[in-house]
Design a protein around this motif. Structure first.
Motif, short mmCIF file in Angstrom:
data_model
loop_
_atom_site.label_atom_id
_atom_site.label_comp_id
_atom_site.label_asym_id
_atom_site.label_seq_id
_atom_site.Cartn_x
_atom_site.Cartn_y
_atom_site.Cartn_z
N THR A 1 -7.09 -3.83 5.42
CA THR A 1 -6.24 -4.63 4.53
C THR A 1 -5.90 -5.99 5.14
O THR A 1 -5.90 -7.00 4.44
CB THR A 1 -4.93 -3.89 4.20
N THR B 1 0.86 -1.19 0.00
CA THR B 1 0.00 0.00 0.00
C THR B 1 0.90 1.24 0.00
O THR B 1 1.99 1.23 0.55
CB THR B 1 -0.93 0.03 1.22
N VAL C 1 -11.38 -1.08 -0.03
CA VAL C 1 -10.34 -2.07 0.25
C VAL C 1 -10.87 -3.48 -0.02
O VAL C 1 -10.22 -4.28 -0.71
CB VAL C 1 -9.86 -1.97 1.72
N GLY D 1 -6.78 1.74 8.22
CA GLY D 1 -6.47 1.11 6.95
C GLY D 1 -5.83 -0.25 7.12
O GLY D 1 -6.05 -1.18 6.33
N ASN E 1 1.80 -3.00 4.74
CA ASN E 1 1.02 -1.80 5.06
C ASN E 1 1.97 -0.62 5.21
O ASN E 1 2.56 -0.40 6.27
CB ASN E 1 0.23 -2.02 6.35
N VAL F 1 -6.88 3.15 1.28
CA VAL F 1 -7.02 2.17 2.36
C VAL F 1 -7.92 2.68 3.49
O VAL F 1 -8.35 1.89 4.34
CB VAL F 1 -5.65 1.76 2.92
N CYS G 1 -6.57 2.57 -4.87
CA CYS G 1 -7.29 2.16 -3.66
C CYS G 1 -6.90 3.06 -2.49
O CYS G 1 -5.71 3.24 -2.20
CB CYS G 1 -6.97 0.71 -3.31
N TRP H 1 -0.79 -0.53 -4.44
CA TRP H 1 -2.02 0.21 -4.16
C TRP H 1 -1.66 1.64 -3.81
O TRP H 1 -0.64 1.91 -3.17
CB TRP H 1 -2.76 -0.42 -2.98
#
Length: 302
Positions: A154, A44, A103, A150, A122, A97, A95, A69
């Motif tokens: 995820t 991410t 998500v 987030g 992450n 998050v 995306c 992402w």
């Protein structure tokens, strides 16, 4: 007192000393590094900053596929093209998050188009760099939603499949500010402290889950656009980390299944000192060392 209870009380310190010595000895031995050739890695905030370097490093270390992402298509596309030129299959998806529904929706798309994610990184984060009274309410909420919540979304999206496969790894790019906050980034420090608690709890919760591990990275100030404008009082004594270094050490920590990684290693001393030093002494050290005491307004996101 019951003899069984007494025996347990006497045995417990011995057991603790044994495990401390064992862990210390093992930490000195060379670790066997996990092969990444079958791993599908999702990062991410993968379009810029540390996220971009992480993508490059995972590709360099032989990851099978990479998924990026983020919220800025231009950055995602550029990074994805760079990785593809290296010969590693790479995909990107827009995306945010902080948006739970988004998500879960994109996680489903990823599984259908690319496959099962086995390494979740992450990394996405935002910082506004203001004091509490200067901060806009919506900006404060955004920090908590991206930096902390987030991770909930995820991890809930990808961890169940890892548990089914008995194979996977959850990574969090945290910050030393989660344990040593500064006054000028109250939103970031608070969200990272929550994020650290999340990862500590998750790491303990997965101890009995074979094949699935966690890594939490706690770096000192890293030289990225996210913290552009932040100044350290003594940059020669406390130089910012290079994002490439953070990425290299992070991937190595994944390969060696290291649970917590402090960068640089001297950050261990900071955490240790905070555990027993009086608050007045810590305040004086903070004023002297500066770690971020001289700041311009800064803000950013990854």
């Amino acid at each position: 007192m019951d003899l069984k209870v007494l025996g347990s009380m006497l045995f417990f310190p011995i057991q603790m000393i044994y495990y401390i010595v064992k862990a210390s000895v093992l930490s000195l031995l060379p670790s066997r590094r996990k092969d990444l050739s079958q791993e599908i890695v999702l990062i991410t905030g993968g379009g810029r900053g540390i996220g971009r370097y992480l993508a490059e490093e995972f590709a360099e270390q032989g990851a099978k596929k990479l998924i990026l992402w983020g919220r800025t298509e231009k950055c995602l596309k550029e990074t994805c093209e760079q990785i593809s030129l290296r010969g590693t299959e790479c995909h990107y998806f827009l995306c945010d998050v902080a948006n739970r529904e988004e998500v879960y929706k994109q996680a489903k798309v990823v599984r259908e188009k690319v496959g099962d994610v086995t390494v979740l990184v992450n990394n996405a984060a935002v910082v506004h760099g203001k004091t509490l009274m200067e901060s806009d309410d919506d900006a404060l909420l955004k920090s908590q939603h991206v930096n902390t919540m987030g991770q909930f979304w995820t991890t809930k999206a990808f961890l169940p499949r890892m548990l089914e496969l008995q194979h996977g790894h959850v990574v969090c790019i945290n910050s030393i500010l989660s344990q040593s906050p500064i006054p000028g980034a109250i939103d970031y420090c608070t969200s990272k402290a929550s994020s650290l608690a999340f990862m500590e709890s998750l790491t303990l919760g997965l101890l009995d889950c074979p094949g699935v591990g966690c890594t939490t990275v706690l770096p000192f100030h890293t030289n990225t656009d996210m913290f552009q404008g932040m100044r350290v009082r003594f940059p020669q004594l406390f130089p910012p980390l290079k994002p490439k270094t953070v990425a290299q050490r992070t991937v190595d920590a994944v390969r060696t299944n290291t649970a917590f990684l402090y960068l640089p290693w001297t950050m261990h001393a900071l955490v240790f000192l905070k555990s027993f030093m009086p608050q007045a002494a810590l305040e004086e050290i903070h004023k002297f060392s500066g770690s971020y005491t001289c700041m311009d307004t800064f803000k950013g996101r990854t």
